[in-house]
Design a protein around this motif. Structure first.
Motif, PDB file in Angstrom:
ATOM      1  N   GLN A  36     -42.668-103.188 -29.203  1.00  0.00           N
ATOM      2  CA  GLN A  36     -42.556-103.879 -27.907  1.00  0.00           C
ATOM      3  C   GLN A  36     -43.872-104.501 -27.459  1.00  0.00           C
ATOM      4  OE1 GLN A  36     -40.398-101.597 -24.979  1.00  0.00           O
ATOM      5  NE2 GLN A  36     -41.363-102.617 -23.257  1.00  0.00           N
TER       6      GLN A  36
ATOM      7  N   CYS B 154     -38.204-112.382 -20.390  1.00  0.00           N
ATOM      8  CA  CYS B 154     -37.042-113.116 -20.908  1.00  0.00           C
ATOM      9  C   CYS B 154     -36.300-113.840 -19.783  1.00  0.00           C
ATOM     10  CB  CYS B 154     -36.095-112.176 -21.655  1.00  0.00           C
ATOM     11  SG  CYS B 154     -36.768-111.674 -23.255  1.00  0.00           S
TER      12      CYS B 154
ATOM     13  N   GLU C 295     -43.943-108.355 -26.518  1.00  0.00           N
ATOM     14  CA  GLU C 295     -44.288-108.813 -25.163  1.00  0.00           C
ATOM     15  C   GLU C 295     -45.346-109.913 -25.208  1.00  0.00           C
ATOM     16  OE1 GLU C 295     -45.212-105.738 -22.314  1.00  0.00           O
ATOM     17  OE2 GLU C 295     -43.337-104.674 -22.679  1.00  0.00           O
TER      18      GLU C 295
ATOM     19  N   PRO D  33     -40.454-106.792 -20.962  1.00  0.00           N
ATOM     20  CA  PRO D  33     -39.668-107.719 -21.781  1.00  0.00           C
ATOM     21  C   PRO D  33     -38.534-108.397 -21.021  1.00  0.00           C
ATOM     22  CG  PRO D  33     -39.295-105.412 -22.425  1.00  0.00           C
ATOM     23  CD  PRO D  33     -40.458-105.419 -21.488  1.00  0.00           C
TER      24      PRO D  33
END
Ligand code: FAD
Length: 592
Positions: A113, A19, A117, A15
């Protein structure tokens, strides 16, 4: 061997790496992300997305998509304790849903998550500035005069990548961190853990037995909801000192662990995967070595208790990306990059400490030092952490102090006191705009933003400061509600948007030209694109009876907000002044 030149190489497609790539692309930086896994992770490690992270996702235009992929919101504060999910002693506590919401246009949210993702990867891949390579491993790197040269291996061969900067988001066992000899500081690992992901129909559990997170004692483990319908996780541990190892978790052992946690022998269960991990708390001794920056778990590892690790890492990426972009575009001095560690390391250290405090509650409960009722009260209380995730402030040369003291709430973990004191996140205030309600945070895009009291002359002064500095400034005037909407011309506000100017990279001393191009010609800002324009609407007039008070401003005041949404400079009483604004921009960007 293939060769490739990019401005930034991001190592790791978890992640934080994703990002970082998104935010760099948002600033128009060419970025290559390499991830050794063939695909995003199948494990829903993180589930809790904090309010601050949700604000960033909202700014990227993906809040709704994440919400569709997540859990029902009303479940996220529910915590349970008991011997098993069906035991008579099971207790559940759910905090009030909207307790956190007044402080933000969004809220804390639960989305696994693995699903997050996928959304982040899709967004990163959609940006023309970003190349995203899964199934690609960085096997070596060395600093060069111009940055870093790295070797990346893929199925189709080796590529030599030359970049100006490298962001190491390569996880808790970061090869980059180890290669640079940067120490990981913290106590010894707290536990060797196993997450068992399984599918089972737990619909027979009554609502008061279903919680986002349940701590169970017989045998000790935790059960987490992944989609709150069919996918769940059991977390348990093993002790290497007693000969335990991940190999002990055979299909049969996992089935037994799941059935014991639910308390139903013979429950139909499908085991989907088993993931060993270390429960630890560490902070890297340094977050930077020359052109290499550590971010996310590579820089700090929190215990999962509280749900902070990924969120803290995403804030790292957000803090770093605009600084790299400003230096690469020549609008900032290299020293700006030193503020990354100065700002993020203290926040990471505090976050890791708080995650340790949360873990201690669990240990006390599991080891019988707290009764289940005491434990559930403490656990439920710790689910609310807005003070930690919204209240942190930065103190560095990228902030111009105004001499005021930070808020000092009695419980800085739970209580967030909104403040526009320089260094803090710009507070959320609902404004009335031409298209209805809009948050102050929705007005912030990838540029510096000046929020100013309407009618005090700031747009003209900001335009002059932008001309002098060559730095993009978006000025938004906000009127006290008693001023009639028609008194502020929308055109006046739009005219204050000044184009960014690209100056020879790496040479802040280059004479700064006067901006002549339009925003569309020279910056990645695309009007109407939710990815680059966080706001639904930037043309005022905007009205609010309270915003000036909440920002600590008088009738002629203004506040300059950095591209990461933190206040850079505040002029509480004005007057509107191009020289004062120019000085602040120069200082924040390390140009003098
Ligand atoms: C059980 C559990 C529950 C958690 N719950 C939460 C929570 O609720 N909220 C929260 O915020 N956090 C939570 N966390 C923490 C969170 O999962 C991590 O903080 C997060 O995954 C860190 O993201 P990252 O991108 O920094 O690292 P990672 O997700 O570890 O990604 C690093 C990536 O780098 C890749 N990589 C490594 N070396 C190379 C190389 N040389 N070349 C190419 N690729 C490489 C790896 O394959 C990996 O995919 C939890 C963790 C666990 C274990």
């Amino acid at each position: 061997m293939n060769e490739l030149d990019v401005e930034v190489l991001v190592v790791g497609g978890g992640p934080v790496g994703l990002c970082a790539a998104i935010e760099l692309a948002r600033h128009g930086i060419s970025v290559l992300l390499v991830e050794r896994r063939a695909d995003t992770s199948i494990f829903p490690k993180a589930r809790l997305i904090t309010t601050r992270t949700m604000e960033l996702l909202r700014g990227w235009g993906i809040q709704e998509e994440v919400e569709r992929a997540g859990m029902p919101r009303e479940e996220y504060l529910a915590v349970g304790v008991g011997s098993s999910l069906t035991a008579a002693d099971f207790l559940r506590s759910a905090a009030e849903l909207d307790r956190d919401a007044p402080q933000s246009p969004t809220y804390t949210f639960l989305c696994a998550q693995d699903r997050l993702e996928v959304i982040l990867r899709r967004l990163a891949e959609s940006r023309p500035e970003a190349e995203v390579w899964f199934g690609a491993t960085m096997t070596g790197m060395r600093p060069t005069a111009g940055g870093v040269t790295a070797t990346v291996n893929r199925a189709d061969g080796e590529t030599l990548v030359r970049c100006r900067y490298l962001v190491a988001a390569d996880g808790s066992r970061s090869g980059v961190r180890e290669g640079l000899g940067i120490a990981a500081e913290g106590p010894p690992p707290l536990g060797h853990m196993i997450s068992i992901m399984f599918e089972a129909d737990l619909g027979f559990l009554s609502p008061d037995r279903r919680a986002a997170l349940s701590f169970l004692r017989d045998p000790p483990c935790a059960v987490e909801a992944v989609d709150h319908e069919r996918r769940w996780m059991v977390q348990t541990g093993y002790e290497p000192e007693l000969g335990g190892s991940p190999a002990d978790f055979t299909e049969e052992a996992c089935l037994a662990a799941v059935r014991a946690a639910v308390g139903v022998p013979g429950l139909p269960v499908t085991i989907l995967g088993v993931m060993p991990w270390l429960q630890q708390a560490m902070v890297a001794a340094a977050f930077r070595a020359g052109p290499v920056f550590l971010a996310g778990d590579a820089a700090h590892v929190a215990t999962p208790q509280g749900g902070f690790g990924m969120n803290c890492g995403i804030q790292d990426a957000h803090n770093l990306a605009w600084k790299l972009a400003a230096v690469l575009r020549g609008t900032a001095g290299e020293e700006l990059l030193d503020t990354y560690e100065a700002e993020r390391r203290p926040v990471a250290a505090r976050t890791v400490d708080e995650s340790l405090n949360n873990a201690l509650i669990t240990f006390d409960m599991m080891e019988g030092r707290l009764s289940m009722r005491e434990a559930i009260e403490r656990q439920a209380g710790r689910r609310s952490c807005e003070g930690l995730v919204l209240g942190f402030g930065y103190d560095s040369r990228a902030v111009v102090s105004d001499g005021t003291a930070p808020p000092a709430p009695a419980d800085p973990y739970r209580t967030y006191v909104p403040t526009a004191r320089p260094g803090h996140r710009a507070p959320h205030v609902w404004l009335h705009g031409p298209d209805g309600r809009v948050s102050t945070l929705d007005l912030l895009g990838p540029r510096f933003t000046l929020l100013a009291a309407a009618g005090a002359g700031w747009p003209g002064q900001a335009a002059e400061a932008a001309r002098r500095t060559g730095v993009s400034l978006t000025t938004v005037e906000i009127a006290a509600a008693e001023i009639a909407a028609g008194e502020i011309a929308a055109g006046e506000i739009a005219a204050a948007e000044i184009a960014s100017v690209e100056i020879a990279a790496d040479d802040p001393s280059t004479p700064r030209p006067t901006p002549t191009s339009t925003p569309e010609e020279s910056s990645p800002h695309v009007p109407g694109d939710p990815f680059t324009v966080a706001g639904r609407c930037r043309s005022g007039p905007f009205l609010s009876p309270t915003w000036a008070k909440e920002y600590g401003l008088g009738p002629e005041g203004a506040v300059l907000i950095r591209p990461d949404g933190h206040v850079a400079w505040r002029s509480p009483d004005g007057p509107a002044s191009a020289p004062a604004l120019t000085k602040a921009v120069d200082r924040v960007l390390s140009r003098r």
